[in-house]
Design an enzyme around this catalytic site. Structure first.
Site, PDB file in Angstrom:
ATOM      1  N   ASP A 137       0.853  -1.324   0.156  1.00  0.00           N
ATOM      2  CA  ASP A 137      -0.097   0.001  -0.046  1.00  0.00           C
ATOM      3  C   ASP A 137       0.896   1.381   0.145  1.00  0.00           C
ATOM      4  OD1 ASP A 137      -2.034   2.212   0.975  1.00  0.00           O
ATOM      5  OD2 ASP A 137      -3.170   0.351   0.947  1.00  0.00           O
ATOM      6  N   ASN A 183      -5.745  -4.286  -6.542  1.00  0.00           N
ATOM      7  CA  ASN A 183      -7.105  -3.797  -5.756  1.00  0.00           C
ATOM      8  C   ASN A 183      -6.641  -2.159  -5.768  1.00  0.00           C
ATOM      9  OD1 ASN A 183      -9.327  -3.445  -3.766  1.00  0.00           O
ATOM     10  ND2 ASN A 183      -7.416  -2.816  -2.596  1.00  0.00           N
ATOM     11  N   TYR A 235     -12.617   8.075 -13.747  1.00  0.00           N
ATOM     12  CA  TYR A 235     -12.945   6.679 -13.146  1.00  0.00           C
ATOM     13  C   TYR A 235     -13.650   5.529 -13.983  1.00  0.00           C
ATOM     14  CZ  TYR A 235     -14.140   3.712  -9.212  1.00  0.00           C
ATOM     15  OH  TYR A 235     -14.095   2.530  -8.095  1.00  0.00           O
ATOM     16  N   LYS A 286     -11.969   2.143 -15.126  1.00  0.00           N
ATOM     17  CA  LYS A 286     -12.306   0.877 -14.505  1.00  0.00           C
ATOM     18  C   LYS A 286     -12.657  -0.007 -15.774  1.00  0.00           C
ATOM     19  CE  LYS A 286     -11.609   1.166 -10.377  1.00  0.00           C
ATOM     20  NZ  LYS A 286     -10.693   0.010  -9.440  1.00  0.00           N
ATOM     21  N   THR A 322     -16.478   1.482   2.113  1.00  0.00           N
ATOM     22  CA  THR A 322     -15.154   1.568   2.307  1.00  0.00           C
ATOM     23  C   THR A 322     -14.582   3.046   2.670  1.00  0.00           C
ATOM     24  OG1 THR A 322     -14.538   2.009   0.217  1.00  0.00           O
ATOM     25  CG2 THR A 322     -14.780  -0.130   0.788  1.00  0.00           C
TER      26      THR A 322
END
Length: 259
Positions: free
Chosen positions: A41, A94, A160, A164, A195
């Site tokens: 990360d 991810n 975005y 994606k 999240t």
């Protein structure tokens, strides 16, 4: 009878963006099913904290700081993975960032690049650099986290959606190339999930409360998703239970795209 923990016993998994949200939930699920974990990360402290918890619970896990936009970071993280665990069987791409709710006519090129460099370039680099390690193990599983917004449009999210959507077709192309190598490549398309990324986006919106209500209403099941629900799908795609799946889009969206 096999236990759930045996499903991924002896496997090594690298999860990017593992400090929180879907990445963290996926790392915890894969660890619970027996995999050794590398948690990467940009938030090194966050990834390290999750790794420490997994080790304390009896799992095998290490962590690393990782900017998925940087090829040298991918080389370093993969070297650490092989040094500590001997190879790589599972890659979970991810790491990502949310849209900033900017209208297309006002979207600056640097804003576009910020989103696409992480959400799409980061996935490409992950497969580009992890592919040889997976091939060396005789095959494996790549799980690319896309979105329902890689399948349908959304106002204020052009970069975005493009990133994606790119992940979806990049996944299919890689699946075809790598099928002879026994490397399966699938994408996961979550609906809106509670999240930190989504929560922060709503908090930064002047009409965040109203937007949340609209998002909930847009999911026929009447709620937002939970990270654990996406993690369950990641674990399925990582395991032999999905052995005849490659190039697939696994949609987990509470009915959002069924309408």
């Amino acid at each position: 009878m096999s236990t759930a923990k045996e499903k991924l016993a002896g496997k090594v998994a690298l999860v990017t963006g593992a400090a929180s949200g879907i990445g963290e939930a996926s790392a915890r699920k894969l660890s619970a099913e027996g995999a050794a974990l590398v948690l990467s990360d940009i938030n090194e402290a966050g990834a390290a904290a999750v790794a420490s918890e997994l080790v304390a619970a009896g799992g095998k896990a290490i962590s690393s700081q990782h900017d998925v936009r940087q090829p040298q970071d991918w080389e370093r993280v993969l070297a650490i993975t092989i040094e500590n665990f001997g190879g790589l069987d599972i890659l979970v791409n991810n790491a990502g960032i949310a849209a900033d709710n900017t209208e297309l006519m006002k979207l600056e090129l640097d804003q576009w690049h910020k989103v696409t460099s992480i959400n799409l370039d980061g996935v490409f680099l992950g497969m580009r650099y992890a592919g040889p390690a997976l091939e060396q193990r005789g095959g494996g599983s790549v799980i690319n986290i896309s979105s329902i917004l890689g399948k349908v449009g959304f106002p204020g999210a052009a970069a975005y959606c493009a990133s994606k959507g790119g992940v979806s077709l990049l996944t299919k192309s890689a699946a075809l190339e790598w099928a002879p190598l026994n490397i399966r490549v699938n994408s996961v398309h979550p609906g809106f999930v509670e999240t930190p990324l989504v929560i922060e986006a709503l908090q930064n919106d002047d009409d965040g409360v109203a937007v949340r209500e609209l998002l909930v209403a847009a999911h026929p099941l009447g709620r937002l998703g939970q990270a654990q629900e996406i993690a369950n799908a990641v674990a399925f795609l990582a395991s032999d239970e999905s052995s005849f799946m490659t190039g697939s889009e696994l949609v987990i969206d509470g009915g959002y795209t069924a309408q």
